[in-house]
Write a protein that holds these residues in place. Structure first.
Motif, mmCIF file in Angstrom:
data_model
loop_
_atom_site.group_PDB
_atom_site.id
_atom_site.type_symbol
_atom_site.label_atom_id
_atom_site.label_comp_id
_atom_site.label_asym_id
_atom_site.label_seq_id
_atom_site.Cartn_x
_atom_site.Cartn_y
_atom_site.Cartn_z
ATOM 1 N N ASN A 103 0.811 -1.218 0.000
ATOM 2 C CA ASN A 103 0.000 0.000 0.000
ATOM 3 C C ASN A 103 0.850 1.276 0.000
ATOM 4 O O ASN A 103 0.363 2.353 0.366
ATOM 5 C CB ASN A 103 -0.939 -0.020 1.210
ATOM 6 C CG ASN A 103 -2.002 -1.087 1.075
ATOM 7 O OD1 ASN A 103 -2.917 -0.953 0.262
ATOM 8 N ND2 ASN A 103 -1.857 -2.183 1.813
ATOM 9 N N LYS A 104 2.106 1.102 -0.381
ATOM 10 C CA LYS A 104 3.034 2.254 -0.502
ATOM 11 C C LYS A 104 3.165 3.048 0.798
ATOM 12 O O LYS A 104 3.240 4.273 0.804
ATOM 13 C CB LYS A 104 2.594 3.172 -1.639
ATOM 14 C CG LYS A 104 2.574 2.478 -2.983
ATOM 15 C CD LYS A 104 2.532 3.497 -4.111
ATOM 16 C CE LYS A 104 2.828 2.895 -5.460
ATOM 17 N NZ LYS A 104 2.058 1.693 -5.790
ATOM 18 N N LYS A 105 3.150 2.337 1.901
ATOM 19 C CA LYS A 105 3.389 2.975 3.200
ATOM 20 C C LYS A 105 4.809 2.674 3.639
ATOM 21 O O LYS A 105 5.422 1.718 3.169
ATOM 22 C CB LYS A 105 2.414 2.438 4.253
ATOM 23 C CG LYS A 105 0.957 2.564 3.871
ATOM 24 C CD LYS A 105 0.532 4.002 3.799
ATOM 25 C CE LYS A 105 -0.927 4.131 3.353
ATOM 26 N NZ LYS A 105 -1.331 5.531 3.173
ATOM 27 N N ARG A 106 5.288 3.470 4.580
ATOM 28 C CA ARG A 106 6.649 3.231 5.086
ATOM 29 C C ARG A 106 6.610 2.637 6.489
ATOM 30 O O ARG A 106 5.595 2.716 7.176
ATOM 31 C CB ARG A 106 7.406 4.538 5.113
ATOM 32 C CG ARG A 106 7.484 5.108 3.722
ATOM 33 C CD ARG A 106 8.588 6.096 3.641
ATOM 34 N NE ARG A 106 8.370 6.916 2.473
ATOM 35 C CZ ARG A 106 9.038 8.019 2.219
ATOM 36 N NH1 ARG A 106 9.956 8.440 3.059
ATOM 37 N NH2 ARG A 106 8.795 8.699 1.138
#
Ligand code: XIL
Length: 373
Positions: A103-106
């Protein structure tokens, strides 16, 4: 077509306006914390236990809507991953990492060296002559597995304890085994295994205008100074910010100066574990929520004014998943309350309530970020 995200966003709008929280509500609801924070050059994140996400679509969607960063609440800690010597179990951390990356989170790497998360088998072994090799093996396993996914590591967690040693360092197993240099050694070890990563020290009890917290701030700054002077690879500092309504005042002068001292050492700062422990559980819920929101605002208005602050993580998003509990001691303060068998419910110190509805604290967080502009 109405997306799930829009439905959530309007649910947040209607909850906030039905709570009568004022004119900015529609705006507050449109913008997630993630959007508000990024507009103000900050990130917003939350600690997560992936087990609480699986099978809970609404919570999952809220995490994705509100957050840029996730911090594993437990899944990366030594005692959680290496239950028996040399045998690593990263199942839970892998699930969180996959969730984040898909989910393109860090992710924040929390945390490698913490006195409260040493596997039982290691407590005697690290004290032996070549005990460092056990630290190395865990570092190697964690840092190499998530090198691609985690750019920011809490290498050291909670090294300060006042009242015992002149240097204010906690007399932890690590200090007993490796001497005061364990901090530098761990940072060098991490630098070698993750040369690109930002390496950090994370600490609590640095907020209030209390004697003990003055001492903690003093020793913390001294530690940072020593490490920087010695050229140890340390990039940033995490301030946990477990606020507590029983602890008294937050002083803008004292706290502002402390943050500046950290920044002047060339370190960046993140607020890494914000939540608020309540005190007066007997008050009506609206007042409880108001006090939590006010304390959050007081703290964040001071903290976010420091340009070296890069982001904020709350220690969970909803009261349902908070590590803060109403204790027996809390209840004992009101011997005549809740005689009808009711309870004060959970501690209400996170942005969303038990039913995942935003509370005034949610809006206080958003507004503090907006005021930073
Ligand atoms: C806590 C978790 O929230 C709990 O679920 C776990 O049982 C113990 O650790 N400071 C920290 C965090 O740095 O790692 C702690 O997290 C809370 C205090």
């Amino acid at each position: 077509m109405v997306t799930r995200r829009q439905v959530l966003s309007s649910a947040i709008a209607s909850t906030i306006s039905s709570a009568g929280l004022g004119v900015d509500c529609a705006q507050a609801a449109e913008d997630s914390l993630s959007a508000t924070f990024s507009k103000n050059n900050l990130y917003f994140g939350s600690a997560v236990r992936i087990e609480a996400v699986v099978g809970n679509q609404d919570f999952r969607d809220l995490l994705l809507r509100e957050c840029d960063y996730f911090t594993p609440e437990v899944a990366l800690k030594w005692a959680a991953v290496e239950r028996s010597p040399g045998s690593f179990n990263f199942t839970s951390m892998d699930a969180l990492a996959n969730f984040a990356l898909a989910n393109k989170k860090r992710l924040c790497g929390h945390t490698l060296v913490w006195h409260k998360s040493v596997p039982q088998w290691a407590t005697s072994l690290v004290l032996e002559k070549d005990g460092w090799k056990f630290m190395q093996r865990y570092f190697q396993a964690a840092l190499s597995r998530y090198g691609h996914a985690i750019a920011q590591w809490d290498v050291i967690n909670e090294p300060i304890e006042t009242g015992y040693r002149m240097d204010g360092l906690r007399n932890s197993l690590f200090l007993q085994a490796f001497g005061v240099d364990y901090i530098a050694r761990a940072l060098w070890e991490a630098r070698q295994l993750a040369p690109q990563a930002k390496l950090m020290i994370n600490e609590f009890g640095l907020e209030y205008d209390l004697r003990v917290e003055h001492d903690r701030r003093y020793h913390f700054i001294k530690l940072l100074e020593r490490l920087k002077q010695a050229g140890v690879p340390l990039d940033g500092v995490g301030l946990q910010a477990h606020l507590d309504l029983s602890k008294g005042t937050l002083s803008a002068d004292v706290l502002g100066r402390f943050l500046k001292e950290i920044a002047d050492l060339g370190l960046f700062i993140v607020i890494s574990e914000l939540d608020v422990k309540e005190h007066e559980y007997i008050l009506p819920v609206e007042q409880r929520d108001g006090r939590v929101a006010d304390e959050t605002k007081r703290y964040l208005d001071i903290a976010l004014a420091q340009p070296a602050v890069r982001g904020l993580t709350t220690w969970g998003l909803s009261d349902r998943h908070s590590w803060l509990q109403v204790t027996q001691e809390d209840l004992a303060r009101y011997p005549n309350a809740w005689k009808d068998g009711s309870t004060p419910g959970p501690n209400r110190g996170l942005p969303l309530d038990y039913a995942l509805k935003p509370k005034p604290m949610y809006r206080a967080i958003a507004e503090s970020a907006r005021r930073r502009r």
